[in-house]
Design an enzyme around this catalytic site. Structure first.
Site, PDB file in Angstrom:
ATOM      1  N   GLY A   1     -13.273 -42.674  55.411  1.00  0.00           N
ATOM      2  CA  GLY A   1     -12.023 -42.773  56.138  1.00  0.00           C
ATOM      3  C   GLY A   1     -10.789 -42.656  55.257  1.00  0.00           C
ATOM      4  O   GLY A   1     -10.856 -42.350  54.063  1.00  0.00           O
TER       5      GLY A   1
ATOM      6  N   VAL B   1      -7.255 -44.032  53.417  1.00  0.00           N
ATOM      7  CA  VAL B   1      -6.724 -45.215  52.746  1.00  0.00           C
ATOM      8  C   VAL B   1      -5.195 -45.136  52.792  1.00  0.00           C
ATOM      9  O   VAL B   1      -4.599 -44.140  52.367  1.00  0.00           O
ATOM     10  CB  VAL B   1      -7.205 -45.303  51.284  1.00  0.00           C
ATOM     11  CG1 VAL B   1      -6.623 -46.544  50.619  1.00  0.00           C
ATOM     12  CG2 VAL B   1      -8.724 -45.348  51.230  1.00  0.00           C
TER      13      VAL B   1
ATOM     14  N   ASP C   1     -22.340 -43.534  44.550  1.00  0.00           N
ATOM     15  CA  ASP C   1     -21.452 -42.361  44.471  1.00  0.00           C
ATOM     16  C   ASP C   1     -20.401 -42.571  43.386  1.00  0.00           C
ATOM     17  O   ASP C   1     -19.197 -42.444  43.633  1.00  0.00           O
ATOM     18  CB  ASP C   1     -20.786 -42.114  45.822  1.00  0.00           C
ATOM     19  CG  ASP C   1     -20.086 -40.754  45.884  1.00  0.00           C
ATOM     20  OD1 ASP C   1     -20.423 -39.887  45.056  1.00  0.00           O
ATOM     21  OD2 ASP C   1     -19.211 -40.567  46.740  1.00  0.00           O
TER      22      ASP C   1
END
Length: 570
Positions: A288, A290, A400
């Site tokens: 999403g 920020v 990640d």
């Protein structure tokens, strides 16, 4: 972050650049065709911006181009055939745009191509069979388009992963496991089924309207009386609802913005982000947007708005409460969350004013490395290692690790971000992008994680090793080919005794007789240990912290993070 930045002309100062990397910014407008004049350009990275318009055909003049990354933008039009004139091109990434038309047959002329990602666009037509002639192709993704017909047999056998072809409704053949049928018959059946559904729906709707009309006539007088009584009965409740405050600050048990240490309401947060305005976006990730939130009392926080999902609210609250307990000076600490409707799920973090490691390395290369001397690079590596070691000690895996996920506070101390968020979101088919796999990011993800689809502590160690080598040498993993990745390149320089080739420009002043020179070599060796092919041969993160602390060059930089944060386990 400030307002949107647009490309300005003329761009004569780009003419002799070898690398132009402006990814993860807020650049808007058209891609200037003048970029085609940068004949020496080898890497062009404009990923994750707000670029619009068509891909300029003038990019075909970039005869030395190795990497072209235009993914996650708003580009439209067709993929120009002229791009096939960039004969040295090794990575072509245009995923997550709005490109239309067919895939050009001329792409087969890119004989050096190793990475091709056209996923998440509006491409149509059949897959060119001659793409199988690109012998060096190792990563291929055309998912989430409007392609049809049969997948070329050799291409399907070579890339035997359904996710590379998924979400193309009329695509068939191996490896999708969908038998190819006659397209004409298939379309005829679709039209017939649709006609039957429309007729049946219309008849049902008509019957329902008739019944409702008759029922309304019979009950009309009675409903008038009951409606008047109900209006008197419920009007106080509605008045109370109107005066109860914001969506997240209710006194009747509704969702609230939960803060662990201070009191901030959802209404204040919406105001601090200007109703989640685009101008306040700090970054875009698979988890999403920020936003930068500036409150009236001077407090500045980062608000992550998670993508829409169907994760149960109680499960979301439980996972958010757990993640809020994971605290360390080298991690971004969760300060609060909002668990309202699935289309508004928020996470509140400390604001990191000095950006991320990817941007810092890019700025350092533009300024001949003077920004990042050896002590600062060492402390950054040590901070990353300590944060990751703490996660592993807490039985968590990052999954990640890459420079974009290393953020810096006011004192330039490193903080790992984007960990544990997969437990708070629901995966979507469009989540994968050209440089991002389901288990990490291309160039940083370990070979075994790509094969198994699972991340482990050992795969985290591998990703750390790649980040460490990039931090020390300034070389990005995607700059290399399949035959010579960053690990092989470093080993080759060591074997040739050409150690100075490993030095980033800012480290060229290191004295070969100094202790800093030995510390740099130790850092390189640690990076090679982390990237051992066999996961069992890689050291643990606690061992890596011990090794890096052994080449400490000075006291730690004071941290502006929460002083109650736990120390890293040694």
């Amino acid at each position: 972050m400030g307002s949107l930045v647009k490309f300005r002309r003329p761009l004569v100062f780009f003419t002799h650049w070898l690398v132009l990397s402006l990814s993860d910014n807020r650049i808007s407008g058209l891609i200037p065709p003048e970029l085609g004049n940068c004949s020496d350009l080898e890497v062009l990275e404009l990923r994750s911006n707000s670029l619009t318009g068509h891909m300029p055909a003038d990019l075909s003049h970039l005869s030395n181009l190795n990497v072209l990354d235009l993914g996650i933008n708003n580009l439209t039009g067709e993929l120009p055939e002229e791009v096939s004139k960039c004969s040295l091109l090794k990575s072509l990434l245009v995923d997550a745009n709005h490109l239309s038309g067919s895939i050009p047959d001329s792409l087969s002329n890119l004989s050096n191509l190793t990475v091709l990602d056209l996923s998440s666009n509006n491409l149509s037509g059949e897959i060119p069979a001659n793409l199988t002639g690109i012998s060096g192709l190792v990563y291929f993704n055309i998912s989430s388009n409007n392609l049809d017909g049969e997948i070329p047999v050799l291409l399907g056998s070579r890339f035997n992963d359904p996710s590379a072809f998924a979400n193309n409704q009329d695509l068939c053949g191996k490896p999708l496991g969908r038998k190819c049928e006659n397209i004409t018959d298939k379309n005829r059946r679709k039209r017939l089924i649709m006609l039957i559904v429309i007729v049946a729906s219309g008849a049902s709707l008509l019957a329902l309207c008739c019944c409702f009309y008759i029922f309304s006539l019979l009950r009309w007088r009675k409903k008038l009386k009951e409606g008047a009584a109900a209006e008197k009965k419920h009007s106080p409740a509605r008045a109370s609802s109107r005066t109860s405050g914001g969506r997240g600050s209710t006194d009747n048990g509704g969702p609230k913005l939960v803060m662990f240490n201070n009191k901030i309401t959802l209404a204040e947060t919406a105001e601090a982000t200007r109703q989640f305005d685009e101008e306040n976006v700090l970054s875009r990730t698979r988890y999403g947007l920020v936003f930068k939130a500036c409150y009236n009392d001077g407090t500045v926080l980062s608000i992550r708005r998670l993508p829409d999902g169907s994760l149960d609210e109680n499960i979301f609250r439980k996972e958010a409460e757990f993640l809020g307990k994971v605290k360390h000076r080298n991690l971004t600490v969760l300060r609060g969350y909002y668990a309202g409707s699935p289309d508004l799920r928020l996470l509140v973090f400390d604001y990191m004013p000095n950006g991320n490691l990817a941007t810092l390395l890019q700025e350092a290369s533009h300024q001949d490395g003077h920004v990042l001397n050896w002590p600062m690079r060492h402390l950054i590596a040590l901070g990353i290692a300590r944060g990751l070691s703490f996660l592993h000690t807490s039985n968590m895996v990052h999954g990640d690790l890459k420079p974009q996920n290393v953020l810096f506070d006011a004192d330039f101390e490193a903080h790992l971000s984007d960990f544990g968020l997969d437990r708070l979101t629901v995966p979507t088919p469009a989540e994968a992008s050209s440089s991002t796999t389901s288990v990490g990011t291309l160039g940083y993800v370990s070979p075994e994680a790509v094969l198994t689809g699972e991340t482990t502590k050992e795969s985290d160690v591998y990703s750390f090793g790649i980040v460490l080598l990039e931090l020390l040498t300034g070389k990005r993993p995607l700059m290399f080919t399949q035959d010579e990745d960053i690990v092989k390149w470093v080993k080759k320089q060591l074997q040739k005794g050409q150690i100075t080739e490993l030095l980033e420009p800012g480290l060229l002043e290191l004295d070969p007789e100094s202790s800093e020179w030995e510390e740099f070599l130790l850092g390189v060796k640690v990076g090679l240990l982390c990237t051992a092919p066999d996961p069992l041969d890689r050291p643990t993160m606690s061992d890596i912290v011990f090794m890096l602390e052994g080449c400490r060059v000075g006291p730690d930089i004071p941290s502006s993070a929460d002083p109650t944060s736990q120390p890293s386990p040694a």
